[in-house]
Design an enzyme around this catalytic site. Structure first.
Site, PDB file in Angstrom:
ATOM      1  N   TYR A  82       0.840  -1.214   0.000  1.00 21.85           N
ATOM      2  CA  TYR A  82       0.000   0.000   0.000  1.00 21.85           C
ATOM      3  C   TYR A  82       0.872   1.261   0.000  1.00 21.85           C
ATOM      4  O   TYR A  82       0.622   2.208  -0.761  1.00 21.85           O
ATOM      5  CB  TYR A  82      -0.896  -0.048   1.233  1.00 21.85           C
ATOM      6  CG  TYR A  82      -1.931   1.042   1.353  1.00 21.85           C
ATOM      7  CD1 TYR A  82      -3.070   1.050   0.556  1.00 21.85           C
ATOM      8  CD2 TYR A  82      -1.785   2.046   2.310  1.00 21.85           C
ATOM      9  CE1 TYR A  82      -4.038   2.040   0.703  1.00 21.85           C
ATOM     10  CE2 TYR A  82      -2.740   3.031   2.465  1.00 21.85           C
ATOM     11  CZ  TYR A  82      -3.870   3.029   1.655  1.00 21.85           C
ATOM     12  OH  TYR A  82      -4.820   4.013   1.814  1.00 21.85           O
ATOM     13  N   LYS A 119       0.920   4.083  -2.886  1.00 23.01           N
ATOM     14  CA  LYS A 119       0.563   5.474  -2.581  1.00 23.01           C
ATOM     15  C   LYS A 119       1.739   6.421  -2.840  1.00 23.01           C
ATOM     16  O   LYS A 119       1.533   7.571  -3.255  1.00 23.01           O
ATOM     17  CB  LYS A 119       0.068   5.590  -1.136  1.00 23.01           C
ATOM     18  CG  LYS A 119      -1.250   4.862  -0.873  1.00 23.01           C
ATOM     19  CD  LYS A 119      -2.366   5.350  -1.780  1.00 23.01           C
ATOM     20  CE  LYS A 119      -3.732   4.804  -1.383  1.00 23.01           C
ATOM     21  NZ  LYS A 119      -4.778   5.168  -2.355  1.00 23.01           N
TER      22      LYS A 119
HETATM   23  P1  NDP Z   1     -13.440   2.230   1.224  1.00 25.07           P
HETATM   24  O1  NDP Z   1     -12.966   0.810   1.312  1.00 25.07           O
HETATM   25  O2  NDP Z   1     -14.519   2.678   2.130  1.00 25.07           O
HETATM   26  O3  NDP Z   1     -13.879   2.563  -0.277  1.00 25.07           O
HETATM   27  C1  NDP Z   1     -13.064   2.224  -1.367  1.00 25.07           C
HETATM   28  C2  NDP Z   1     -13.905   2.243  -2.619  1.00 25.07           C
HETATM   29  O4  NDP Z   1     -13.091   1.857  -3.723  1.00 25.07           O
HETATM   30  C3  NDP Z   1     -15.074   1.255  -2.560  1.00 25.07           C
HETATM   31  O5  NDP Z   1     -16.230   1.874  -3.067  1.00 25.07           O
HETATM   32  C4  NDP Z   1     -14.610   0.128  -3.482  1.00 25.07           C
HETATM   33  O6  NDP Z   1     -15.639  -0.577  -4.101  1.00 25.07           O
HETATM   34  C5  NDP Z   1     -13.820   0.919  -4.508  1.00 25.07           C
HETATM   35  N1  NDP Z   1     -12.948   0.075  -5.307  1.00 25.07           N
HETATM   36  C6  NDP Z   1     -11.990  -0.780  -4.873  1.00 25.07           C
HETATM   37  N2  NDP Z   1     -11.429  -1.401  -5.915  1.00 25.07           N
HETATM   38  C7  NDP Z   1     -12.040  -0.942  -7.041  1.00 25.07           C
HETATM   39  C8  NDP Z   1     -11.902  -1.201  -8.422  1.00 25.07           C
HETATM   40  N3  NDP Z   1     -11.002  -2.096  -8.881  1.00 25.07           N
HETATM   41  N4  NDP Z   1     -12.691  -0.534  -9.303  1.00 25.07           N
HETATM   42  C9  NDP Z   1     -13.605   0.368  -8.862  1.00 25.07           C
HETATM   43  N5  NDP Z   1     -13.777   0.660  -7.548  1.00 25.07           N
HETATM   44  C10 NDP Z   1     -13.015   0.005  -6.657  1.00 25.07           C
HETATM   45  O7  NDP Z   1     -12.125   3.104   1.401  1.00 25.07           O
HETATM   46  P2  NDP Z   1     -11.907   4.656   1.788  1.00 25.07           P
HETATM   47  O8  NDP Z   1     -13.096   5.453   1.460  1.00 25.07           O
HETATM   48  O9  NDP Z   1     -11.355   4.691   3.154  1.00 25.07           O
HETATM   49  O10 NDP Z   1     -10.696   5.020   0.811  1.00 25.07           O
HETATM   50  C11 NDP Z   1     -10.831   5.819  -0.356  1.00 25.07           C
HETATM   51  C12 NDP Z   1      -9.432   6.181  -0.847  1.00 25.07           C
HETATM   52  O11 NDP Z   1      -8.765   6.945   0.168  1.00 25.07           O
HETATM   53  C13 NDP Z   1      -8.547   4.972  -1.121  1.00 25.07           C
HETATM   54  O12 NDP Z   1      -7.741   5.221  -2.239  1.00 25.07           O
HETATM   55  C14 NDP Z   1      -7.710   4.876   0.131  1.00 25.07           C
HETATM   56  O13 NDP Z   1      -6.500   4.217  -0.091  1.00 25.07           O
HETATM   57  C15 NDP Z   1      -7.519   6.340   0.463  1.00 25.07           C
HETATM   58  N6  NDP Z   1      -7.166   6.582   1.861  1.00 25.07           N
HETATM   59  C16 NDP Z   1      -8.009   6.206   2.893  1.00 25.07           C
HETATM   60  C17 NDP Z   1      -7.615   6.415   4.203  1.00 25.07           C
HETATM   61  C18 NDP Z   1      -8.463   6.036   5.363  1.00 25.07           C
HETATM   62  O14 NDP Z   1      -7.995   6.164   6.512  1.00 25.07           O
HETATM   63  N7  NDP Z   1      -9.708   5.602   5.202  1.00 25.07           N
HETATM   64  C19 NDP Z   1      -6.320   7.023   4.523  1.00 25.07           C
HETATM   65  C20 NDP Z   1      -5.532   7.386   3.383  1.00 25.07           C
HETATM   66  C21 NDP Z   1      -5.943   7.167   2.113  1.00 25.07           C
HETATM   67  P3  NDP Z   1     -16.292  -1.887  -3.405  1.00 25.07           P
HETATM   68  O15 NDP Z   1     -17.243  -1.353  -2.398  1.00 25.07           O
HETATM   69  O16 NDP Z   1     -16.942  -2.593  -4.544  1.00 25.07           O
HETATM   70  O17 NDP Z   1     -15.169  -2.664  -2.770  1.00 25.07           O
END
Ligand code: NDP
Length: 249
Positions: free
Chosen positions: A155, A159
């Protein structure tokens, strides 16, 4: 189409940060292309909420790791709205484990979704944005991409790679008035952090100066700002939205 009716694609939009970003952009009057990969019912519910908030919305199914799906996502956007002003590369996954136990598939899955997915989506919107001579892209990186983390080599690499992608695209596309920035969240309350152990939570709380995990809305505001005209002279930047965590590590 007037300047107010801007079109934004948000990947992985149905939950967590993507959902908050989509709603915020909807409130600001964007037409939001709600990308999802599985949960159609949730995507349609979100579209209804965006419309109720004053924006327009279209749910489009696409796996960001699949180049054909991504091409279809942008084509559907262009056919429906005729333009694309903003892309938020939000879709992301984790597969945490220590390096010695990390399987090759854990590495590939995380790099492919978080980094290659952003590359494919960005490449697909670049042509229409270049024709328009305007556009803005925001990539969701992480504090972990800046400082690394135990159990997150895949990860953190993805990132950190996103930061290199952000800066390279900002240099390549700047002359066409396309801005590319990244937001680096700290620990945000979503499904991704629900799985953290009590030990990790305690450690994180000990180093976050604002003394709380963030909420998805904390990130949505920063993303909306970077997409807006107020950020018109900002490109190639990484904005930490982490309660001070990066500074404190
Ligand atoms: P969630 O797991 O809540 O949401 C992630 C979303 O990405 C889900 O809707 C998921 O869909 C979708 N997704 C995953 N793989 C794919 C794919 N191949 N194609 C299309 N959609 C996909 O995560 P967060 O909201 O927490 O994270 C959002 C972003 O922020 C990410 O990039 C994460 O790395 C980043 N981030 C989050 C942090 C945190 O503390 N939460 C901290 C730092 C960065 P599905 O529901 O179908 O799995």
């Amino acid at each position: 189409m007037s300047d107010e009716q801007k079109v934004a694609i948000v990947t992985g939009a149905v939950r967590g940060i993507g959902r908050a970003v989509s709603l915020k952009l909807g409130q600001e009057g964007y037409s939001v292309v709600v990308n999802y990969r599985g949960d159609e019912a949730e995507a349609e519910t979100l579209c209804d909420e965006i419309k109720a908030a004053g924006g327009d919305a279209l749910a489009v199914k696409a796996d960001v790791t699949d180049a054909d799906d991504v091409a279809a996502l942008v084509e559907t956007t262009m056919n429906h709205y005729g333009r694309v002003d903003a892309l938020v590369n939000n879709a992301g996954i984790t597969r945490d484990t220590l390096m010695l136990r990390m399987k090759e598939e854990d590495w590939d899955a995380v790099l492919t979704t978080n980094l290659k997915g952003a590359f494919l989506c960005s490449k697909a919107v670049l042509r229409p944005m270049m024709r328009q001579r305007s556009g803005a892209i925001v990539n969701l990186t992480s504090v972990v991409g800046l400082v690394g983390n135990v159990g997150q080599a895949n990860y953190a690499a993805a990132k950190a790679g996103l930061i290199g992608l952000t800066k390279s695209m900002a240099k390549e596309a700047g002359a066409r008035n396309i801005r590319v920035n990244a937001v680096a969240p700290g620990f945000i309350n979503t499904r991704l952090t629900d799985v953290l152990s009590d030990d990790v939570r305690e450690w994180a709380m000990g180093i976050i100066p604002l003394d709380r995990f963030g909420e998805p809305d904390d990130i949505a505001g920063a993303v909306a700002f970077l997409l807006s005209a107020d950020a018109g002279y900002i490109t190639g930047n990484v904005l930490s939205v982490d309660g001070g965590m990066f500074m404190a590590t």
